[in-house]
Write a protein that holds these residues in place. Sequence first.
Motif, PDB file in Angstrom:
ATOM      1  N   SER A  86       0.847  -1.190   0.000  1.00 26.54           N
ATOM      2  CA  SER A  86       0.000   0.000   0.000  1.00 26.54           C
ATOM      3  C   SER A  86       0.882   1.239   0.000  1.00 26.54           C
ATOM      4  O   SER A  86       1.738   1.409   0.877  1.00 26.54           O
ATOM      5  N   ALA A  87       0.697   2.085  -0.979  1.00 32.38           N
ATOM      6  CA  ALA A  87       1.587   3.232  -1.143  1.00 32.38           C
ATOM      7  C   ALA A  87       1.075   4.116  -2.265  1.00 32.38           C
ATOM      8  O   ALA A  87       0.139   3.752  -2.987  1.00 32.38           O
ATOM      9  N   LEU A  88       1.727   5.262  -2.401  1.00 31.25           N
ATOM     10  CA  LEU A  88       1.526   6.113  -3.570  1.00 31.25           C
ATOM     11  C   LEU A  88       2.641   5.777  -4.554  1.00 31.25           C
ATOM     12  O   LEU A  88       3.819   5.853  -4.212  1.00 31.25           O
ATOM     13  N   TYR A  89       2.274   5.374  -5.749  1.00 36.03           N
ATOM     14  CA  TYR A  89       3.257   5.029  -6.768  1.00 36.03           C
ATOM     15  C   TYR A  89       3.351   6.184  -7.760  1.00 36.03           C
ATOM     16  O   TYR A  89       2.379   6.555  -8.414  1.00 36.03           O
ATOM     17  N   LEU A  90       4.557   6.731  -7.817  1.00 37.03           N
ATOM     18  CA  LEU A  90       4.793   7.914  -8.635  1.00 37.03           C
ATOM     19  C   LEU A  90       5.613   7.558  -9.862  1.00 37.03           C
ATOM     20  O   LEU A  90       6.615   6.854  -9.768  1.00 37.03           O
TER      21      LEU A  90
END
Lengths: 111, 111
Positions: A86-90
């Motif tokens: 779970s994370a923000l993927y940039l």
Amino acid sequence: KAGVTQTPRYLIKTRGQQVTLSCSPISGHRSVSWYQQTPGQGLQFLFEYFSETQRNKGNFPGRFSGRQFSNSRSEMNVSTLELGDSALYLCASRVGNSPLHFGNGTRLTVT
Amino acid sequence: GENVEQHPSTLSVQEGDSAVIKCTYSDSASNYFPWYKQELGKRPQLIIDIRSNVGEKKDQRIAVTLNKTAKHFSLHITETQPEDSAVYFCAASIGFQKLVFGTGTRLLVSP
């Protein structure tokens, strides 16, 4: 000129599933990089693609993979999802020796 | 591999004051040092960068200094404004690839 476009913006997946994220770089940018952003680990480099070839890779397990197409668009795949993914993927793109330009990211939640 | 440390983690200043954020890096081969600003829910945006052949760079109220001998670089923001409130990340890399980011500094500018 349009910026880096990432789709989708939000994703909710279940543990064990796989997910594919998409990134369209700025027109003319041939280098695309992916980063994972989490509150605990910050911004961490996943990989970089240039002319459809992976040029650099970070310290992530093999469940994380990517590819780049002839039009420079890139996809990132994560298989066998874990809660910790779970994370923000940039996604970010650049041309030559210019700075990275980031997209707005895809926020992935794994339940 | 490269490791980047960033301090402080949180910085509160009054509007009009100056703010300084410091980073140190471990790999003497690193030669590119960008700074990114990330507002809540938004993508990181480059605010200034410096290359190892330059000791200082300014852009209006923002300046970055680099000390290659000590392997540290700093961001200076003068005459801070409430809209400067954000998380700031430093980064280091060899060439322009594979940025290694610091852990971020949350800057709060109070009116």
